[in-house]
Design an enzyme around this catalytic site. Structure first.
Site, PDB file in Angstrom:
ATOM      1  N   ASP A 177     -10.585   4.006  -1.155  1.00 21.42           N
ATOM      2  CA  ASP A 177     -11.240   3.026  -0.275  1.00 21.42           C
ATOM      3  C   ASP A 177     -12.753   3.014  -0.439  1.00 21.42           C
ATOM      4  O   ASP A 177     -13.388   4.051  -0.568  1.00 21.42           O
ATOM      5  CB  ASP A 177     -10.921   3.356   1.190  1.00 21.42           C
ATOM      6  CG  ASP A 177      -9.488   3.016   1.530  1.00 21.42           C
ATOM      7  OD1 ASP A 177      -8.688   2.813   0.602  1.00 21.42           O
ATOM      8  OD2 ASP A 177      -9.185   2.949   2.725  1.00 21.42           O
ATOM      9  N   ASP A 220       0.822  -1.206   0.000  1.00 19.00           N
ATOM     10  CA  ASP A 220       0.000   0.000   0.000  1.00 19.00           C
ATOM     11  C   ASP A 220       0.863   1.267   0.000  1.00 19.00           C
ATOM     12  O   ASP A 220       1.600   1.526   0.953  1.00 19.00           O
ATOM     13  CB  ASP A 220      -0.886  -0.063   1.263  1.00 19.00           C
ATOM     14  CG  ASP A 220      -1.988   0.957   1.244  1.00 19.00           C
ATOM     15  OD1 ASP A 220      -1.988   1.820   0.364  1.00 19.00           O
ATOM     16  OD2 ASP A 220      -2.859   0.871   2.131  1.00 19.00           O
TER      17      ASP A 220
HETATM   18  C1  GAL Z   1      -5.593   2.172   2.967  1.00 14.46           C
HETATM   19  C2  GAL Z   1      -6.037   1.019   2.097  1.00 14.46           C
HETATM   20  C3  GAL Z   1      -7.010   0.207   2.918  1.00 14.46           C
HETATM   21  C4  GAL Z   1      -6.296  -0.317   4.134  1.00 14.46           C
HETATM   22  C5  GAL Z   1      -5.656   0.828   4.917  1.00 14.46           C
HETATM   23  C6  GAL Z   1      -4.763   0.328   6.034  1.00 14.46           C
HETATM   24  O1  GAL Z   1      -4.761   2.996   2.237  1.00 14.46           O
HETATM   25  O2  GAL Z   1      -6.644   1.511   0.936  1.00 14.46           O
HETATM   26  O3  GAL Z   1      -7.560  -0.829   2.145  1.00 14.46           O
HETATM   27  O4  GAL Z   1      -5.339  -1.246   3.732  1.00 14.46           O
HETATM   28  O5  GAL Z   1      -4.886   1.659   4.092  1.00 14.46           O
HETATM   29  O6  GAL Z   1      -4.198   1.372   6.764  1.00 14.46           O
END
Ligand code: GAL
Length: 763
Positions: A572, A508
């Site tokens: 998200d 990520d």
């Molecule tokens: C976001 C991601 C989510 C989750 C989250 C964890 O950026 O899109 O799906 O993984 O971080 O902090």
């Protein structure tokens, strides 16, 4: 105030008559254009400040959508309006005024006529680095902004001009005043009384009783309220009331009444449940409604049926793990005919393990037997460079547990995956998202935090059930949740993951934005993912590589070049129609890039109990919206990662996640993503080519009313005669040619398979 949605005409008529005693309170409308300026200056709160040269902006839509692209940090909104004292007369209670400002991304301070009247989250969001406090407050942007003032408050200018100034701070991503309502009204009886009918799932008793728990809450600290509670259940198809109950109810101050209804009905028929409370003294009615959790998926039979992927890719010498997914009356006996040397099957659990050294294709016949009969199905095993030849299906901790995920919760989820029967339908991965990490030690080894005392032990346990395990990290120094990322430790981290037996990595972008603040070249977007690609290539393990950078730089066009097996195409998701449908229906441009082992990922499933943190609520999607969600994700050949607590699976969610004909659309070996055939504000039609030459068609109703939608076969590139099958109900609908019409419920779907018949041609 609550609104009446999603109802057929007959039901609407009922509601109009039953609500006729309710008077709409007068309001001051603030949904008009406001004045807007990026930047920050506290003098902008002053009533006399000259804002005429400021831009104009609408509340209810992020500022990015109104021409203020990539604006992060501070900005101000201002609006002038008049508050008539006649407003007071519209309220029975007459003591307080409320200012409703929708939701604000991320935080705000609100000034009325130059004086601060409230704030939400500002101290937290002004921090540079995310810390624990920030993490806990992630939801602040989602809070309803409701500021209440006594009518006698001198900051209110009755019968004069008033000025609201809103100071907004947005950390990143979309910003500003979004979501409605924007208005001022007197606080009245309906503002204190609310039904709680949406936070919990429906339950069923036997095959014909639907049970719904509900609450009625009185948040007034001063007043008790008395009135008549009416509950009705009305069938969608004909508007017939199949249940009605009326009772006298007293709501004491600050009290919540808990109750439930049991309705004898055909559980496969959609209905609407109407709750209303007629308050005696004020004459006001409070009402709320919910669509019933109707069941489309037929019960699994006693005869064995083999589910899950029909093709499985593995790299030479990587550990092989595949559990045959099958339903039928237990005990089941599993077998695999022509299993290549190097693999063995446990005939009691259906788990196949071992490894294969040569690049080759094997045609294996899976066989599952019980006292009722036997099922056989081919499984093609391809030893080569490609893995994840069908989209991964499993569970991820984020949408339910957020950063509160722990070893215990992951183990429980794995157990529930088996005990609920989900694994029998092909659900395989148990993925830990953010929140497991500690620091890198002096040798550069990533340590797990106190919630994960033994990652190898956890992974062994998950594997012992025939399931696979996933993990999460960031190419930046910090993850999105503020934990330690992989930056400069990529090689060591990949080794640690392989050592633990990890099968899936979600990687990520997050704080990599600090290393590369404004990426715009292909190399900048790809660089961090190339580094981890090389690190993963060096370990002897098949790790599904899931890129998460929200679609930047059109990741679908190059994800495969960094060995990505799937890539998030958007930001998200959350459990609202706007979010789910906004993401799902915007996936057209990436369709051509999906292929076996290369999947577009529109984010995880928001069904069941979700919550992104320790406390969970039942998804806010209606049953039809959830049918749309699953159908669309299957058509899109998207990774299917369940985002809910697997320990609290209600019958509706199970029905949604275990329809094998629907899941087969997702798992089809051809690996094509559906394309958008037709779209307009009222409906969309999507079509997916299947390996057997048939087409799966999704007909989606985007409106809040039921609709008959016409489908022309020529729009789908089809001519001649076809057999049509309803995949949710698993029922043949007979032959079609030229065109057909489908009745589709609000925000609902018809998912159909069209198979060639007597010379039907698919071009
Ligand atoms: C976001 C991601 C989510 C989750 C989250 C964890 O950026 O899109 O799906 O993984 O971080 O902090």
């Amino acid at each position: 105030m609550r609104y009446i949605l999603f109802l057929p005409v007959t039901v609407m008529i009922f509601l109009i008559t039953s609500c006729s005693t309710k008077q709409s309170p007068s309001i001051v409308d603030l949904s008009k254009p406001w004045k807007f300026k990026a930047g920050d200056d506290l003098s902008w709160a002053a009533p006399g400040f000259a804002d005429a040269a400021w831009d104009s902006i609408l509340p209810g839509k992020n500022w990015e959508d109104q021409g203020f692209d990539k604006l992060d940090g501070f900005a101000w909104y201002r609006i002038k309006f008049y508050i008539p004292s006649t407003l007071k007369g519209t309220s029975y209670l007459k003591d307080s005024l409320q200012i409703l400002l929708g939701k604000i991304d991320d935080c705000d301070e609100v000034f009325l006529n130059g004086e601060m009247i409230g704030e939400n989250g500002k101290t937290i969001f002004q921090k540079k680095e995310p810390d624990e406090e920030f993490i806990k407050a992630r939801g602040t942007w989602y809070t309803d902004r409701k500021y209440i003032l006594p009518t006698l408050d001198p900051r209110i200018h009755w019968d004069r001009e008033n000025i609201l100034a809103v100071r907004v701070y947005d950390k990143n991503g979309p910003g500003g005043m979004f979501a409605s309502p924007y208005l001022i009204s007197m606080l009245d009886v309906p503002d204190y009384i609310s039904f709680g009918i949406k936070g919990e799932a429906f339950s069923f008793e036997g095959d014909s009783v639907m049970k719904k728990k509900f609450t009625i809450q009185n948040t007034s600290a001063k007043n008790d309220f008395t009135g008549i509670l009416t509950i009705k259940a009305i069938l969608y198809e004909n508007g017939i009331t199949i249940y009605e109950r009326r009772s006298k109810v007293t709501l004491l101050k600050n009290d919540t009444v808990r109750d439930s209804v049991m309705i004898h009905m055909d559980l496969s028929k959609p209905a609407v449940l109407l709750f209303s409370f007629d308050e005696k003294n004020s004459g006001k009615t409070i009402s709320e409604q919910i669509s019933s959790a109707y069941i489309l998926t037929p019960k699994t039979g006693e005869l064995p049926r083999i589910n899950g992927p029909k093709v499985f890719g593995i790299r030479p010498w990587s550990p092989f793990l595949f559990k045959i997914a099958a339903t039928g009356k237990p005990p089941l006996k599993y077998n695999a005919i022509n299993l290549p040397k190097g693999l063995v099957i446990d005939t009691n659990s259906g788990i196949i393990t071992g490894s294969l050294g040569k690049k080759e294709e094997y045609a294996v016949t899976l066989k599952v037997e019980n006292t009722q009969g036997c099922a056989i199905r081919d499984l093609k095993i391809i030893v080569g460079n490609a893995i994840s030849l069908t989209p991964p299906m499993g569970w991820n901790s984020w949408n339910c547990w957020g950063l509160s995920v722990s070893d215990k919760k992951v183990r429980q989820s794995a157990e529930s995956m088996i005990s609920s029967g989900l694994a029998n339908h092909g659900w395989t991965y148990i993925n830990i998202d953010d929140g497991w990490e500690d620091k890198h030690d002096k040798d550069g080894k990533i340590l797990t935090n106190w919630k994960f005392p033994n990652m190898r032990g956890l992974s062994d346990y998950v594997h012992s059930l025939g399931l696979k395990i996933g993990i999460y990290s960031s190419p930046g120094p910090r993850t999105c949740g503020g934990y330690e990322g992989s930056y400069t430790f990529e090689e060591k981290d990949a080794q640690a993951y392989a050592g633990w037996g990890i099968d899936y990595l979600k990687y990520d972008w997050c704080s990599y934005g600090n290393i590369c603040p404004n990426p715009n070249t292909a190399d900048q977007f790809q660089h961090p993912y190339q580094i981890m690609k090389r690190a993963i290539r060096r370990v002897n393990r098949d790790i599904h590589y899931s890129l998460c950078q929200y679609g930047m730089g059109d990741v679908w066009t190059w994800g495969k070049d960094v060995d990505g097996n799937s890539w998030r195409t958007t930001g998200d998701i959350d459990d609202t129609w706007e979010s789910m449908s906004g993401i799902g229906f915007s996936q057209g441009p990436c369709s051509p890039y999906a292929a076996p082992g290369r999947w577009n990922d529109p984010d995880m499933l928001v069904v069941g109990y979700v919550g992104w943190g320790p406390s969970l609520h039942y998804t806010r999607l209606t049953p039809d919206e959830q049918y749309t969600h699953l159908s669309l994700w299957c058509l899109l050949a998207a990774p299917l990662l369940i985002g809910c607590d697997l320990d609290q699976l209600d019958p509706f969610t199970m029905n949604l996640l275990t329809n094998d004909e629907v899941l087969d659309v997702n798992q089809d070996p051809l690996g094509k993503q559906a394309t958008r055939i037709k779209f307009n504000p009222d409906y969309e039609i999507w079509a997916k080519e299947m390996e057997d030459g048939s087409r799966v068609i999704g007909v989606f109703n985007l409106t809040e009313k039921p609709q008959n939608i016409l489908v022309n076969l020529k729009d789908l590139g089809l001519s001649g005669a076809f057999e049509m099958r309803d995949l949710w109900r698993q029922k043949d609908l007979g032959p079609v040619s030229l065109s057909f019409e489908k009745h589709v419920l609000p925000h609902g779907v018809a998912l159909l398979n069209l198979a060639q018949r007597n010379g039907g041609i698919a071009k």
